[in-house]
Design an enzyme around this catalytic site. Sequence first.
Site, short mmCIF file in Angstrom:
data_model
loop_
_atom_site.label_atom_id
_atom_site.label_comp_id
_atom_site.label_asym_id
_atom_site.label_seq_id
_atom_site.Cartn_x
_atom_site.Cartn_y
_atom_site.Cartn_z
N THR A 96 7.12 -3.19 5.11
CA THR A 96 8.11 -4.00 4.40
C THR A 96 9.48 -3.59 4.92
O THR A 96 9.90 -2.45 4.72
CB THR A 96 8.05 -3.75 2.89
N LYS A 171 7.71 -11.86 0.94
CA LYS A 171 7.47 -10.58 0.27
C LYS A 171 8.62 -10.22 -0.69
O LYS A 171 8.40 -9.88 -1.85
CB LYS A 171 7.29 -9.49 1.34
N LYS A 246 13.23 -0.33 -3.56
CA LYS A 246 13.36 -0.63 -2.13
C LYS A 246 13.34 -2.15 -1.91
O LYS A 246 14.18 -2.70 -1.20
CB LYS A 246 12.21 0.03 -1.36
P1 NAD Z 1 4.11 6.33 3.83
O1 NAD Z 1 5.43 7.00 3.88
O2 NAD Z 1 3.01 6.91 3.00
O3 NAD Z 1 3.54 6.15 5.33
C1 NAD Z 1 4.33 5.93 6.46
C2 NAD Z 1 3.73 6.74 7.61
O4 NAD Z 1 4.47 6.44 8.80
C3 NAD Z 1 3.80 8.26 7.40
O5 NAD Z 1 2.51 8.81 7.55
C4 NAD Z 1 4.76 8.72 8.51
O6 NAD Z 1 4.45 10.01 9.02
C5 NAD Z 1 4.56 7.64 9.55
N1 NAD Z 1 5.67 7.54 10.50
C6 NAD Z 1 7.00 7.48 10.25
N2 NAD Z 1 7.69 7.38 11.41
C7 NAD Z 1 6.78 7.41 12.41
C8 NAD Z 1 6.86 7.35 13.83
N3 NAD Z 1 8.04 7.28 14.44
N4 NAD Z 1 5.72 7.41 14.55
C9 NAD Z 1 4.52 7.51 13.93
N5 NAD Z 1 4.37 7.57 12.60
C10 NAD Z 1 5.49 7.51 11.84
O7 NAD Z 1 4.42 4.82 3.35
P2 NAD Z 1 3.37 3.78 2.70
O8 NAD Z 1 3.37 3.91 1.22
O9 NAD Z 1 2.09 3.81 3.47
O10 NAD Z 1 4.15 2.41 2.99
C11 NAD Z 1 4.22 1.87 4.30
C12 NAD Z 1 4.92 0.52 4.24
O11 NAD Z 1 4.18 -0.35 3.37
C13 NAD Z 1 6.34 0.58 3.67
O12 NAD Z 1 7.14 -0.30 4.41
C14 NAD Z 1 6.17 0.12 2.23
O13 NAD Z 1 7.33 -0.47 1.71
C15 NAD Z 1 5.02 -0.88 2.37
N6 NAD Z 1 4.21 -1.07 1.15
C16 NAD Z 1 3.77 0.00 0.44
C17 NAD Z 1 3.00 -0.20 -0.70
C18 NAD Z 1 2.49 0.99 -1.52
O14 NAD Z 1 1.97 0.76 -2.63
N7 NAD Z 1 2.58 2.22 -1.02
C19 NAD Z 1 2.66 -1.50 -1.10
C20 NAD Z 1 3.10 -2.58 -0.34
C21 NAD Z 1 3.88 -2.35 0.80
#
Ligand code: NAD
Length: 296
Positions: A96, A171, A246
Amino acid sequence: MAKIAFIGLGNMGSGMCANLCNAGHEVHAFDLNEKAVQDAAAHGALPALSLAAAVKAADLVVTMLPAGKHVLSVYFGDDGVAANAKPGMLFIDCSTIAVEDAREAAKQAEAGGFLMVDAPVSGGTAAAEAGTLTFMAGGPDAAFAKAKPILDAMGKNIFHAGASGNGQVAKIANNMLLGISMIGTCEAFNLAEKLGLDAQTFFDISSVSSGQCWSMTSYCPAPGPVPASPANRDYQPGFAVAMMLKDLRLAHEAAVAAGAKITLGEMAEKVYGDLDARGHAGLDFSGVMKDLKGAL
Ligand code: NAD
């Protein structure tokens, strides 16, 4: 079956990556967090030692990263995805991010001869693990057609919302409405209770009357009427205040750029911003109810 580079194995990405493996795809998994890569390998992925190695081994890329700055640097930074990708490769970003960032990424991808879709998701970690996410995708028809079977392995409802960035538009507009409707639902239950009407009776009436909405019937913020809702486990998420904040900030930023008036969207942002500032970022977003009751 496709060879996929999956980048970003966090709360959401881990389950999505496992579902691509379960569907029989060859998934080369990379994250800055080594433990996340090991966990992905335990669920059937091939651990990659670097972003470049994952991309070189693959025919398409899926990313699930925290924010727009991560997405732009992973795709277009030094030794990033674009620098290691085969000509014409498909990029699917499920993060997102700001509409503007998604459109910028698509522009850079197109300039490099690649196909890109923004495909943010609705549904939390449980849906990511179960493979029941909703995907709202933006991008050219040809890119969406190629992305669709990959998204099918991770989700239940897959929509093509139009041109690049439109997935992010869908979204944030949806989640702004959700934030507003949740606050309204909390205020209605609190008002009813303060005036002597118990939550179950109000639910029975309003859920079949004109106040009915998803925040009430699927995610009721008052304990009792919907047993699976976070209200019944002291507002543990679910969907945390930080995540809602966010999305409301992204909606606000996009509204300013587009000249769209979002009076209630801005008020919702203030309500969740206040909870966040008071140390409740990890509370479920229906916890507004708890705050109205003076219990935070
Ligand atoms: P998270 O922080 O748990 O996971 C993100 C991952 O990306 C981490 O493991 C981090 O180490 C990795 N990362 C960051 N920079 C990196 C790079 N340069 N190279 C490789 N890996 C890298 O976040 P999440 O909860 O999994 O959410 C991910 C996305 O999904 C976000 O944009 C969030 O807004 C969206 N989202 C989350 C949810 C939810 O319920 N968690 C629901 C809908 C949408």
